[in-house]
Design a protein around this motif. Structure first.
Motif, short mmCIF file in Angstrom:
data_model
loop_
_atom_site.label_atom_id
_atom_site.label_comp_id
_atom_site.label_asym_id
_atom_site.label_seq_id
_atom_site.Cartn_x
_atom_site.Cartn_y
_atom_site.Cartn_z
N LEU A 90 10.33 -58.59 -3.52
CA LEU A 90 10.35 -57.37 -2.70
C LEU A 90 10.56 -56.13 -3.57
CD1 LEU A 90 12.47 -58.54 0.39
CD2 LEU A 90 10.01 -58.04 0.33
N GLN A 92 9.50 -55.75 -6.54
CA GLN A 92 8.24 -55.44 -7.19
C GLN A 92 7.29 -54.70 -6.25
OE1 GLN A 92 8.25 -56.00 -10.50
NE2 GLN A 92 10.31 -56.67 -9.90
N GLY A 93 7.29 -55.11 -4.98
CA GLY A 93 6.48 -54.41 -4.00
C GLY A 93 6.92 -52.96 -3.85
N TYR A 96 5.83 -50.93 -7.07
CA TYR A 96 4.41 -50.56 -7.15
C TYR A 96 4.02 -49.59 -6.05
CZ TYR A 96 3.89 -54.01 -10.79
OH TYR A 96 4.02 -54.70 -11.97
N SER A 97 4.71 -49.67 -4.92
CA SER A 97 4.48 -48.68 -3.87
C SER A 97 4.92 -47.30 -4.34
CB SER A 97 5.23 -49.09 -2.60
OG SER A 97 5.07 -48.13 -1.58
#
Length: 200
Positions: A90, A92-93, A96-97
């Motif tokens: 999560l 990492q998400g 990158y967001s």
């Protein structure tokens, strides 16, 4: 010296995640350098150079600490390993967001483009510093996935004052040269309460 582990899956997962993290860091440095050149071409400048080497050192030591504690303990995955792994993914998400939302303004350094509007989007609609939150979650969740409690606690404690220092430097500069408070002043900074900056 022959290294014996009681669980091969833990070794495979550990090195997969470690290689992913190393490749990510290298990619981020390349992207940051490119974005830094772009901001300078637009008339921007860097602030807070003094704290940056400490972050580089912190993340280098993080890799060495992961390797050292993992090889020293040589034990299988803890029974609850999936929980911190989910938080790692999560994070990492979220990372990158945040990178995607900032576009060419994203950087590992602090660059300021005077009078630039932030136009908050993505996770920046809700938090001032989602990328820093992702880093904090990553530094904790990666080692906890493998039961590396020493690394998790040590780097949480080392990262926290550096992060507070960086946020203060960054917000002070953004508030001085950009409409930062107008666009982001009503949003929480982080999971940790940081005293409101006094403008001089």
């Amino acid at each position: 010296m022959r290294l014996v582990f009681s669980s091969t899956p833990s070794v495979v997962l550990f090195f997969l995640l470690l290689l992913f993290l190393a490749a990510q860091r290298m990619g981020e440095l390349i992207l940051a350098r490119r974005n830094g050149r772009w901001i300078k071409e637009q008339g921007g400048f860097e602030v807070g150079k003094g704290h940056y080497p400490f972050f580089i050192l912190l993340h280098l030591l993080f890799f060495f600490s992961l390797l050292g504690e993992f090889f020293w303990k040589r034990k299988p995955l803890p029974s609850w390993w999936a929980v911190p792994l989910i938080f790692f993914l999560l994070s990492q998400g979220l990372r990158y967001s945040a990178i995607s939302s900032l576009g060419p303004f994203w950087n590992t350094r602090i660059y300021i483009l005077p009078r630039a509007s932030l136009h908050p989007k993505g996770p920046y609609r809700f938090l001032r510093h989602p990328n820093y939150l992702a880093v904090m979650a990553e530094l904790i969740s990666f080692p906890l996935t493998f039961g590396l409690y020493g690394t998790a606690i040590l780097f949480f404690l080392l990262n926290l004052p550096l992060m507070i220092w960086r946020i203060r430097v960054e917000e002070r500069a953004l508030s001085r040269f950009c409409p930062y408070e107008e666009e982001m002043g009503d949003k929480p900074r982080f999971l940790f309460k940081i005293p409101r900056l006094h403008q001089h």
